[in-house]
Design a protein around this motif. Structure first.
Motif, PDB file in Angstrom:
ATOM      1  N   THR A   1      31.420   1.204  94.920  1.00 25.96           N
ATOM      2  CA  THR A   1      30.081   1.726  95.211  1.00 25.96           C
ATOM      3  C   THR A   1      29.961   3.166  94.707  1.00 25.96           C
TER       4      THR A   1
ATOM      5  N   GLY B   1      37.052  -1.493 107.649  1.00 29.81           N
ATOM      6  CA  GLY B   1      36.908  -1.272 109.089  1.00 29.81           C
ATOM      7  C   GLY B   1      38.186  -1.530 109.870  1.00 29.81           C
TER       8      GLY B   1
ATOM      9  N   LEU C   1      31.923   5.056 105.794  1.00 31.51           N
ATOM     10  CA  LEU C   1      32.320   4.053 104.812  1.00 31.51           C
ATOM     11  C   LEU C   1      31.549   2.772 105.069  1.00 31.51           C
ATOM     12  N   PHE C   2      31.566   1.871 104.090  1.00 33.04           N
ATOM     13  CA  PHE C   2      30.946   0.575 104.292  1.00 33.04           C
ATOM     14  C   PHE C   2      32.007  -0.317 104.913  1.00 33.04           C
ATOM     15  N   LYS C   3      31.980  -0.405 106.236  1.00 34.77           N
ATOM     16  CA  LYS C   3      33.106  -0.963 106.981  1.00 34.77           C
ATOM     17  C   LYS C   3      33.347  -2.442 106.734  1.00 34.77           C
ATOM     18  N   GLY C   4      32.287  -3.152 106.354  1.00 38.52           N
ATOM     19  CA  GLY C   4      32.449  -4.586 106.133  1.00 38.52           C
ATOM     20  C   GLY C   4      32.980  -4.933 104.747  1.00 38.52           C
ATOM     21  N   MET C   5      33.068  -3.926 103.877  1.00 40.36           N
ATOM     22  CA  MET C   5      33.508  -4.209 102.502  1.00 40.36           C
ATOM     23  C   MET C   5      34.985  -3.882 102.340  1.00 40.36           C
TER      24      MET C   5
ATOM     25  N   VAL D   1      39.752  -5.164 104.375  1.00 34.03           N
ATOM     26  CA  VAL D   1      38.449  -4.725 104.865  1.00 34.03           C
ATOM     27  C   VAL D   1      38.631  -3.337 105.489  1.00 34.03           C
TER      28      VAL D   1
ATOM     29  N   ASP E   1      35.779  -2.566  96.905  1.00 34.97           N
ATOM     30  CA  ASP E   1      34.310  -2.564  96.835  1.00 34.97           C
ATOM     31  C   ASP E   1      33.735  -1.216  97.250  1.00 34.97           C
TER      32      ASP E   1
END
Lengths: 293, 269
Positions: free
Chosen positions: B116, B165, B104-108, B163, B112
């Motif tokens: 994606t 993460g 996953l996009f951990k900072g988003m 978030v 969000d």
């Protein structure tokens, strides 16, 4: 008070010049988590190409366009020859690659255009004039306006568009980015091309001030404290970091300098950056690492 | 015995299979990951890939969506035959997936991340998007609405702005499924969607998968170690061992296949 403001304003405007260099680093760091050591070499390459074309009688705007195309070609080449084979390697490997790349680009630039120093005149006077009771340089104001336009454009591009979201995605997790259909290679090529464009702008402004020469690639070192203070992942942070560095080094030189014998402008930014590393390692606007323990 | 290549003896709901692998072989510098694998995946079915660790299950998923490119064989997806897939092409054709070690996009934020997944559905140009003109604003709203629907479907609304993460593992798995679903895939590849979950979370996840399959008609290929879950969820089971296919059929067929019992339920596991 008037003197203080004048030093401050001069410092802030000088800081903008640092920011211009720092933005190039931020772009690539955002897209690949790598500190691109070759950014300075790209600045040199761009400035040297531009000035050499100009000296051969190519008109200003045509030189600009040709140099821009050269930077895009360079970006495509880097993606193909350096980044693609190193996909999914640890950031330190990519960092080492950019270190090597910087020598290659510097060498290529000088092999192509020679190593002598060139003067560059952008047609903007670098003389002080009085504005609201302060002595300011027209050139500095021009640089500041350029930076403002650049930052606004880049912010719009990277916060509102699909490219922006893809960019964050690629930096965060390349494998996941692939799975949702993002073309990694294309994103990298775009980012390096934009970083090349930013390098060109920085190269023209710095080249006009210092002359186009080998030492231009050393402005990498000036960008480092800017990035540490502003954060490696924020374009806005690069601007604020640059302003802080510019203002503080000038003020420190004028007010603290005499107490310890002067000449502190050159190392003061690094001391400031070290202090930031102790207090706020991610910088003012950087993304703080998320860790679950 | 079902060792011969190509048996589509699953309870096919459609006529032509959605996905067909033929004689797929993949090796890494001489180390064979999978050898001569062929099978069909019927449209609308839930197919499970099972087998001991290192049997080549994940490699096979990676071949299907083009992360790996097999040296031999072909992939037919929705009537189009290819030597190998490419991740972008797979995504465009409607293949979405999740990963064994959550990607996953951990900072988003959750929202969000799910957005994606809608990446390929946007049609407006970057200029329109940057200036929020033309097609961009309406499109943004539409994508957001769709993402919200997926978030609601998987019951992750309370965390939509968190978030990713920072979320617990089980929830991250669900967010990853949400991102895959956001793409409205025809084929969903799930690599151990229930790994590391407790019994209750597993139950919840398998009912989500069943719901997705039933409500959207999404074809699912999943890798799972928990035989109980597999037998309950799957219409069609494929068993791999040492990179070779040793079983292919309905859960009952496979359960009674002596090769499978020897390899999978036997001494090694």
């Amino acid at each position: 008070m008037g003197f203080f403001l004048e030093v401050l304003a001069g410092g802030l405007l000088a800081g903008v010049m640092y920011s211009l260099v720092a933005i190039g680093f931020v772009l690539i760091y955002k897209a690949s988590g790598v500190f691109n050591f070759a950014q300075g070499a790209m600045v040199l390459f761009a400035a040297l190409t531009f000035v050499s074309l100009l000296e051969r009688g190519v008109p200003f705007w045509l030189s600009f366009v040709i140099t821009l195309l050269a930077m895009v070609a360079l970006a495509l080449l880097i993606e193909r020859a350096v980044l693609r084979p190193l996909v999914n390697r640890p950031p330190i490997t990519l960092f080492m690659a950019t270190l090597g790349l910087s020598y290659v680009i510097e060498g290529a630039a000088q092999a192509l255009w020679g190593a002598q120093v060139h003067g560059l005149d952008l047609g903007i006077k670098d003389e002080p004039f009085e504005f609201a009771g302060l002595l300011l340089s027209q050139f500095d104001l021009f640089a500041a306006a350029t930076a403002a336009v650049l930052v606004t454009t880049l912010s719009l591009l990277f916060s509102k568009t699909r490219i922006g979201l893809s960019l964050r995605a690629v930096a965060d997790d390349p494998l996941a980015a692939l799975a949702i259909g993002i073309r990694l290679q294309r994103i990298w090529a775009v980012v390096w091309a934009v970083a090349g464009f930013v390098g060109l702008v920085a190269g023209l402004l710095w080249g006009a001030r210092l002359g186009v020469q080998f030492s231009l690639s050393l402005i990498v070192l000036k960008a480092l404290p800017v990035l540490i203070i502003g954060g490696f992942t924020s374009i806005g942070g690069a601007i604020v970091g640059g302003l802080i560095i510019g203002a503080s080094e000038k003020l420190a030189e004028v007010y603290i300098g005499p107490l310890i014998g002067g000449g502190i402008e050159n190392w003061f930014p690094y001391v400031l950056a070290l202090l930031f590393l102790l207090v706020r390692p991610a910088g003012l606007f950087g993304e703080r690492a998320i860790e679950r323990v | 015995m079902s060792a011969s290549p190509h048996i589509s003896n699953s309870n096919s709901k459609g006529s032509a299979p959605l996905l067909r692998l033929e004689h797929i072989s993949l090796s890494f510098k001489g180390v064979k990951a999978v050898t001569d694998i062929s099978f069909d995946v019927a449209e609308g079915a839930i197919t499970a890939l099972i087998g001991p660790n290192g049997a080549g299950k994940s490699s096979l998923l990676n071949v299907i969506n083009g992360v790996y490119q097999a040296q031999h064989g072909s992939i037919t997806f929705d009537g189009e035959v290819r030597r190998h897939m490419h991740p972008h092409h797979a995504a465009v054709r409607g293949i979405a997936r999740t990963f064994q070690n959550i990607a996953l996009f951990k900072g988003m934020s959750v929202l969000d991340n799910v957005l994606t997944g809608r990446n390929l559905k946007r049609r407006s140009s970057w200029l329109e998007q940057a200036l929020r003109i033309g097609r961009a604003p309406g499109e943004d709203d539409a994508q957001r609405r769709h993402a919200e629907k997926v978030i609601e479907f998987l019951h992750i609304q309370p965390w939509r702005n968190s978030v990713v993460g920072k979320l617990p593992y089980g929830l991250q798995k669900r967010v990853e499924l949400a991102r895959a679903l956001a793409a409205e895939p025809r084929l969903l590849l799930l690599d151990e969607p229930m790994a590391g979950m407790n019994a209750e979370e597993k139950q919840e996840m398998s009912s989500f998968i069943a719901d997705v399959n039933r409500e959207f008609g999404t074809t699912v290929v999943l890798i799972e170690h928990d035989i109980g879950v597999v037998m309950q969820l799957a219409d069609h089971v494929i068993v791999l061992d040492y990179g070779k296919k040793i079983g292919d059929g309905t859960p009952d067929d496979v359960r009674n296949n002596p090769d499978v019992i020897a390899a999978y339920l036997g001494t090694r596991h």
